[in-house]
Design an enzyme around this catalytic site. Structure first.
Site, PDB file in Angstrom:
ATOM      1  N   ASP A 214       0.830  -1.204   0.000  1.00  0.00           N
ATOM      2  CA  ASP A 214       0.000   0.000   0.000  1.00  0.00           C
ATOM      3  C   ASP A 214       0.869   1.261   0.000  1.00  0.00           C
ATOM      4  OD1 ASP A 214      -2.849   1.055   0.549  1.00  0.00           O
ATOM      5  OD2 ASP A 214      -1.659   2.079   2.074  1.00  0.00           O
ATOM      6  N   GLU A 268       1.563  -0.507  -4.983  1.00  0.00           N
ATOM      7  CA  GLU A 268       0.572   0.525  -5.309  1.00  0.00           C
ATOM      8  C   GLU A 268       1.348   1.828  -5.468  1.00  0.00           C
ATOM      9  OE1 GLU A 268      -3.231   3.066  -3.727  1.00  0.00           O
ATOM     10  OE2 GLU A 268      -1.589   2.536  -2.402  1.00  0.00           O
TER      11      GLU A 268
HETATM   12  C1  NOJ Z   1      -4.422   3.151  -0.654  1.00  0.00           C
HETATM   13  C2  NOJ Z   1      -5.598   2.266  -0.400  1.00  0.00           C
HETATM   14  O1  NOJ Z   1      -5.971   1.627  -1.584  1.00  0.00           O
HETATM   15  C3  NOJ Z   1      -6.677   3.143   0.169  1.00  0.00           C
HETATM   16  O2  NOJ Z   1      -7.913   2.476   0.247  1.00  0.00           O
HETATM   17  C4  NOJ Z   1      -6.227   3.647   1.510  1.00  0.00           C
HETATM   18  O3  NOJ Z   1      -7.198   4.546   2.031  1.00  0.00           O
HETATM   19  C5  NOJ Z   1      -4.892   4.392   1.399  1.00  0.00           C
HETATM   20  N1  NOJ Z   1      -3.928   3.684   0.588  1.00  0.00           N
HETATM   21  C6  NOJ Z   1      -4.279   4.578   2.763  1.00  0.00           C
HETATM   22  O4  NOJ Z   1      -3.846   3.361   3.278  1.00  0.00           O
END
Ligand code: NOJ
Length: 552
Positions: A214, A268
């Site tokens: 993430d 991500e």
């Molecule tokens: C990316 C995640 O996909 C999202 O849902 C989340 O709110 C943020 N990162 C913070 O962790």
């Protein structure tokens, strides 16, 4: 004569179809209105029959759920609302028995304000070793009443919150790039690095096959915490986005992943600069990154072709990924049904103010599904995409849960509309999401009109989105052309995307994908056999907003 060496099989993630499973909205096994691991286990046969190769689970750890589980209090367990660690072990084993791999979500940028380390940091006070695992700083202003710098939270408001010290006085401030309940870890701290390396080993040892990282570009901060300049671009000079040091973290993670055969890391990483993005999949780093430019791209042939070319040029050995939607963005049917078919997280209120033509959006989403599944690389399917669910834009304000909604005082509706629980069967909510007689309603209300989009209803209809996904995934899985064949663009009329996938060394067995994004019907190549189309042909012509797969 010695026989030629047989090349090793391609790694599974190179062409996998990966189902993104948002646990709290997938299936509720115990009737409390929230999806759980029991619900997932009961529906593994559905996922197996859908034809996917792997499941990516959004965070399932113990969490106060200030950001739907992206605020983790314990990285080595399961939230009781979802089940137990034993349930997760059983789920991993059962999925493997169905030949489905498991990818979990690890959130290294921030934890929860309920994480024991953060509780210890609050208790230990300024200057302590406990606080050095986070970013605590005195405030600015005569009495420290101003935040340490001008950084803004990605969810709105300041990225700093002031604590009350143990003696009751106003104290230091701590950094949270997201919600105040999500304090950022300090990745300059060796303890933080060792802790996450251990978390990776913990889950790899339990049998998970991959890890989705993430907010992967945000971990490292400029230790001076300077103000953010208005023109600052992500990269080495940026105080917290895409700093060069972050690659040292992923090099060490890759070394760990490599000690467990067949495991993968996907980042991500939202970065506008393709060259900077490519660094994350450079030698000795992540196996893949998400392809967000594709997800944000409007339904326009030239724009899509440019993104596809840029993606394939970027990959430099790393497989491309193709994503039409996820739990952070508007559902694809709604997106493509608007007069502006692009998407941008920062402009959600603008998009929500546009009207949606669901029939147009659905037709385009079907065409986009076949286009996407024909591209070389791995494809992600966000739960409900296979049913053609739309973005639920009319959730009553008092039921909205996303911190984006509250932190922007309602200016941004947030992401709840893409997270509404799945409809499985029946004609009334909860549509089989919860068991009969469940004590609680689904955690977000389902539109009544979803009675036509339940798994049961769509399973009974050969023209449904589900039938299309099942057939496309089946063909994709069994077709060497779609799994391994290089892609080559073919001449086509304006507004049409046409390309071949032809596996190496095969005399036959190639596949042509033709996607018609123009306003007029187009002819299909003579002599090719139609394998699948996203809508009926029109006297042998491919209608607008339609994609066909042809055997060459
Ligand atoms: C990316 C995640 O996909 C999202 O849902 C989340 O709110 C943020 N990162 C913070 O962790």
């Amino acid at each position: 004569m010695p026989s030629a060496p047989v090349p090793p099989p391609a790694p599974w993630w190179q062409s996998a179809a990966i189902y993104q499973l948002y646990v709290r909205s997938f299936a509720d096994g115990n009737g409390d209105g929230t999806g759980d691991l029991a619900g997932v286990r009961a529906h593994l046969p559905y996922l197996a029959s859908l034809g996917i190769d792997a499941i990516w689970f959004n965070p399932w750890y113990p969490s106060p759920m200030a950001d739907a589980g992206y605020d983790i209090a314990d990285y080595r367990s399961i939230d009781p609302v979802f089940g137990t660690l034993a349930d997760a072990d059983a789920l991993i084993a059962e999925a493997h028995a169905h030949e489905i791999k498991i990818i979990i979500d690890v959130v290294p940028n921030h934890g929860s304000d309920r994480h024991p380390w953060f509780r210890a940091a609050l208790a230990a006070g300024p200057g302590s070793a406990e606080r050095s695992r986070f970013w605590f700083r005195p405030g600015r202003g005569a009495a420290g009443e101003l935040p340490p710098n001008n950084w803004q939270s990605i969810f709105g408001g300041s990225a700093w919150t002031r604590v009350t010290e143990a003696d009751g006085s106003f104290g230091e401030w701590y950094l949270h790039l997201f919600d105040p309940a999500q304090p950022d870890f300090n990745w300059s701290s060796p303890e933080v690095r060792l802790e996450f390396e251990d978390v990776l080993r913990f889950w790899f040892s339990r049998g998970v096959d991959g890890i989705r990282i993430d907010s992967a570009a945000l971990l490292c901060k400029d230790p001076d915490l300077p103000d953010l300049a208005a023109a600052a671009a992500p990269g080495p000079g940026h105080p917290y986005t895409d700093r060069d040091e972050v690659h040292l973290v992923y090099q060490s993670w890759r070394a760990i992943a490599d000690t467990y055969p067949g495991r993968m890391l996907i980042g991500e990483v939202w970065l506008p600069d393709a060259a900077r993005l490519a660094r994350y999949v450079g030698p000795g780093e992540l196996h893949t990154v998400f392809n967000f430019p594709y997800l944000n791209c409007p339904w326009d042939a030239a724009a899509l072709r440019a993104v596809i070319d840029a993606t394939l040029a970027l990959s430099s050995g790393a497989p491309a990924t193709w994503v039409l939607s996820n739990h952070d963005v508007d559902r694809v049917v709604s997106r493509y049904g608007r007069p502006d078919t692009a998407f941008d997280l920062d402009r959600r209120p603008y998009f929500h103010a546009l009207g949606v033509d669901l029939a147009v959006g659905t037709r385009r989403a079907r065409a986009a599904a076949l286009l996407t599944m024909a591209l070389p690389g791995s494809v992600y399917v966000y739960q409900g995409e296979e049913l053609g669910l739309w973005e639920v834009q009319d959730i009553p304000d008092e039921l909205r849960q996303d911190p984006i909604w509250s932190r922007t005082a309602g200016a941004d509706p947030g992401r709840d509309g893409s997270r509404v629980p799945l409809p499985w069967s029946g004609t009334e909510p909860p549509f089989g999401f919860s068991p009969p007689g469940a004590a609680a309603e689904p955690w977000l209300p389902q539109p009544k009109d979803w009675r036509e989009l339940t798994v049961a209803a769509e399973s009974a209809s050969p023209d449904s989105m589900l039938a299309l996904y099942r057939e496309a995934l089946r063909i994709r899985r069994s077709s060497p052309a779609l799994r391994d064949g290089p892609m080559s663009w073919q001449p086509s009329a304006g507004g049409v995307l046409a390309f071949n996938r032809i596996p190496a060394g095969a005399g036959a067995g190639g596949l042509r994908c033709v996607a018609n994004l123009s306003a007029v019907p187009v002819t299909l190549p003579a002599g090719a056999t139609l394998l699948l189309s996203s809508g009926p042909l029109d006297g042998g012509l491919l209608p607008p907003d339609c994609t066909a797969w042809l055997r060459l």
